[in-house]
Write a protein that holds these residues in place. Structure first.
Motif, PDB file in Angstrom:
ATOM      1  N   LEU A  17       0.816  -1.217   0.000  1.00 44.79           N
ATOM      2  CA  LEU A  17       0.000   0.000   0.000  1.00 44.79           C
ATOM      3  C   LEU A  17       0.854   1.273   0.000  1.00 44.79           C
ATOM      4  N   PRO A  18       1.890   1.380   0.826  1.00 48.67           N
ATOM      5  CA  PRO A  18       2.753   2.569   0.726  1.00 48.67           C
ATOM      6  C   PRO A  18       3.437   2.695  -0.642  1.00 48.67           C
ATOM      7  N   LYS A  19       3.806   1.579  -1.237  1.00 47.70           N
ATOM      8  CA  LYS A  19       4.431   1.613  -2.567  1.00 47.70           C
ATOM      9  C   LYS A  19       3.451   2.107  -3.618  1.00 47.70           C
ATOM     10  N   ARG A  20       2.219   1.626  -3.556  1.00 44.85           N
ATOM     11  CA  ARG A  20       1.203   2.067  -4.519  1.00 44.85           C
ATOM     12  C   ARG A  20       0.861   3.540  -4.313  1.00 44.85           C
ATOM     13  N   SER A  21       0.825   3.989  -3.073  1.00 40.88           N
ATOM     14  CA  SER A  21       0.564   5.403  -2.793  1.00 40.88           C
ATOM     15  C   SER A  21       1.676   6.282  -3.353  1.00 40.88           C
ATOM     16  N   ALA A  22       2.922   5.856  -3.179  1.00 41.51           N
ATOM     17  CA  ALA A  22       4.062   6.611  -3.721  1.00 41.51           C
ATOM     18  C   ALA A  22       4.006   6.641  -5.246  1.00 41.51           C
ATOM     19  N   GLU A  23       3.592   5.531  -5.854  1.00 42.61           N
ATOM     20  CA  GLU A  23       3.457   5.468  -7.313  1.00 42.61           C
ATOM     21  C   GLU A  23       2.413   6.473  -7.799  1.00 42.61           C
ATOM     22  N   ILE A  24       1.292   6.557  -7.100  1.00 38.59           N
ATOM     23  CA  ILE A  24       0.226   7.498  -7.467  1.00 38.59           C
ATOM     24  C   ILE A  24       0.739   8.931  -7.358  1.00 38.59           C
ATOM     25  N   GLU A  25       1.471   9.232  -6.305  1.00 41.27           N
ATOM     26  CA  GLU A  25       2.015  10.580  -6.132  1.00 41.27           C
ATOM     27  C   GLU A  25       2.987  10.923  -7.262  1.00 41.27           C
ATOM     28  N   GLN A  26       3.783   9.949  -7.663  1.00 39.44           N
ATOM     29  CA  GLN A  26       4.728  10.180  -8.762  1.00 39.44           C
ATOM     30  C   GLN A  26       3.983  10.420 -10.080  1.00 39.44           C
ATOM     31  N   ILE A  27       2.935   9.671 -10.329  1.00 38.14           N
ATOM     32  CA  ILE A  27       2.161   9.806 -11.562  1.00 38.14           C
ATOM     33  C   ILE A  27       1.446  11.151 -11.625  1.00 38.14           C
ATOM     34  N   CYS A  28       0.821  11.543 -10.508  1.00 36.01           N
ATOM     35  CA  CYS A  28      -0.060  12.715 -10.486  1.00 36.01           C
ATOM     36  C   CYS A  28       0.615  14.002 -10.025  1.00 36.01           C
ATOM     37  N   GLY A  29       1.727  13.871  -9.328  1.00 31.95           N
ATOM     38  CA  GLY A  29       2.350  15.049  -8.756  1.00 31.95           C
ATOM     39  C   GLY A  29       1.627  15.534  -7.512  1.00 31.95           C
ATOM     40  N   LYS A  30       0.854  14.657  -6.898  1.00 31.69           N
ATOM     41  CA  LYS A  30       0.070  14.994  -5.708  1.00 31.69           C
ATOM     42  C   LYS A  30      -0.177  13.710  -4.924  1.00 31.69           C
ATOM     43  N   ILE A  32      -2.413  11.262  -3.173  1.00 36.00           N
ATOM     44  CA  ILE A  32      -3.830  10.896  -3.187  1.00 36.00           C
ATOM     45  C   ILE A  32      -3.939   9.592  -2.393  1.00 36.00           C
ATOM     46  N   PRO A  33      -4.343   9.682  -1.133  1.00 35.90           N
ATOM     47  CA  PRO A  33      -4.329   8.497  -0.270  1.00 35.90           C
ATOM     48  C   PRO A  33      -5.398   7.466  -0.634  1.00 35.90           C
ATOM     49  N   PHE A  34      -5.054   6.211  -0.353  1.00 37.48           N
ATOM     50  CA  PHE A  34      -6.007   5.115  -0.445  1.00 37.48           C
ATOM     51  C   PHE A  34      -6.600   4.901   0.939  1.00 37.48           C
ATOM     52  N   GLU A  35      -7.902   4.729   0.980  1.00 31.50           N
ATOM     53  CA  GLU A  35      -8.596   4.335   2.204  1.00 31.50           C
ATOM     54  C   GLU A  35      -9.297   3.023   1.881  1.00 31.50           C
ATOM     55  N   LYS A  82      -8.926  11.574  -2.778  1.00 31.30           N
ATOM     56  CA  LYS A  82      -8.827  10.316  -2.051  1.00 31.30           C
ATOM     57  C   LYS A  82      -9.453   9.201  -2.876  1.00 31.30           C
ATOM     58  N   VAL A  83      -8.979   7.968  -2.634  1.00 29.59           N
ATOM     59  CA  VAL A  83      -9.553   6.776  -3.256  1.00 29.59           C
ATOM     60  C   VAL A  83     -10.003   5.850  -2.130  1.00 29.59           C
ATOM     61  N   ILE A  84     -11.271   5.454  -2.165  1.00 25.33           N
ATOM     62  CA  ILE A  84     -11.815   4.527  -1.174  1.00 25.33           C
ATOM     63  C   ILE A  84     -12.178   3.228  -1.876  1.00 25.33           C
ATOM     64  N   LEU A  85     -11.749   2.104  -1.287  1.00 27.39           N
ATOM     65  CA  LEU A  85     -12.013   0.781  -1.851  1.00 27.39           C
ATOM     66  C   LEU A  85     -12.897  -0.028  -0.907  1.00 27.39           C
ATOM     67  N   HIS A  86     -13.957  -0.608  -1.466  1.00 28.95           N
ATOM     68  CA  HIS A  86     -14.879  -1.461  -0.718  1.00 28.95           C
ATOM     69  C   HIS A  86     -14.931  -2.823  -1.413  1.00 28.95           C
ATOM     70  N   ASN A  87     -15.066  -3.872  -0.632  1.00 32.29           N
ATOM     71  CA  ASN A  87     -15.244  -5.215  -1.172  1.00 32.29           C
ATOM     72  C   ASN A  87     -16.730  -5.556  -1.165  1.00 32.29           C
ATOM     73  N   VAL A  88     -17.210  -6.149  -2.239  1.00 31.95           N
ATOM     74  CA  VAL A  88     -18.601  -6.601  -2.320  1.00 31.95           C
ATOM     75  C   VAL A  88     -18.609  -8.092  -2.633  1.00 31.95           C
ATOM     76  N   ALA A  89     -19.730  -8.728  -2.386  1.00 33.52           N
ATOM     77  CA  ALA A  89     -19.813 -10.180  -2.512  1.00 33.52           C
ATOM     78  C   ALA A  89     -19.921 -10.671  -3.951  1.00 33.52           C
ATOM     79  N   GLU A  90     -20.575  -9.906  -4.793  1.00 33.31           N
ATOM     80  CA  GLU A  90     -20.857 -10.366  -6.151  1.00 33.31           C
ATOM     81  C   GLU A  90     -20.364  -9.368  -7.195  1.00 33.31           C
ATOM     82  N   PRO A  91     -19.863  -9.859  -8.332  1.00 30.32           N
ATOM     83  CA  PRO A  91     -19.425  -8.957  -9.402  1.00 30.32           C
ATOM     84  C   PRO A  91     -20.508  -7.996  -9.876  1.00 30.32           C
ATOM     85  N   ILE A 102     -13.708  12.395  -4.216  1.00 33.20           N
ATOM     86  CA  ILE A 102     -13.457  11.055  -3.674  1.00 33.20           C
ATOM     87  C   ILE A 102     -13.858  10.008  -4.710  1.00 33.20           C
ATOM     88  N   LEU A 103     -12.861   9.236  -5.140  1.00 40.52           N
ATOM     89  CA  LEU A 103     -13.091   8.130  -6.060  1.00 40.52           C
ATOM     90  C   LEU A 103     -13.406   6.901  -5.231  1.00 40.52           C
TER      91      LEU A 103
END
Length: 130
Positions: A17-30, A32-35, A82-91, A102-103
């Motif tokens: 998660l910290p690696k992906r957050s750093a990647e997003i900051e590098q891509i966007c120049g800002k 953008i935390p994951f929740e 910010k990016v928020i991720l939720h898990n759901v049971a069905e596709p 907020i994405l």
């Protein structure tokens, strides 16, 4: 939540998660935390284990497409906080939306590829809303 799930969450929060957050900051120049709504992953170890590729990785690929020029980078910097991720049971319950900077992504992450929102769908949502 079981022991294996708690360990997988710890691995995510300390490793990828910290690696992906750093990647997003590098891509966007800002920054953008994951929740992540970890409670929505209760009982779904596979969903936690597959989350990195089926969630943050897809967001990163979408942002790469958007931030390929200054116009896209500015739009993301101004319109995404910010990016928020939720898990759901069905596709069938998967969805993506952008509201008030907020994405939110809801996916059946363990049921890839049908349960994930791919980068094209995420990019399309952002392009329509930014």
């Amino acid at each position: 939540m079981g022991l294996q799930e708690r360990r997988a969450i710890q691995t995510a929060t300390e490793s990828w998660l910290p690696k992906r957050s750093a990647e997003i900051e590098q891509i966007c120049g800002k920054s953008i935390p994951f929740e992540i709504d970890w409670e929505s992953f209760d009982g779904d170890l596979k969903g936690i284990e597959w989350l990195e590729h089926n969630g943050p990785h897809q967001v990163g690929m979408a942002l790469r497409g958007l931030c390929r020029d200054d116009i896209g980078r500015e739009a993301v910097q101004q319109g995404l906080s910010k990016v928020i991720l939720h898990n759901v049971a069905e596709p069938a319950a998967k969805q993506v939306s952008l509201r008030d900077g907020i994405l939110e992504l809801s996916g059946a992450f363990a049921q890839s590829p049908s349960g994930r929102l791919d980068h094209k769908a995420i990019q399309a949502c952002l392009e329509e809303s930014l």
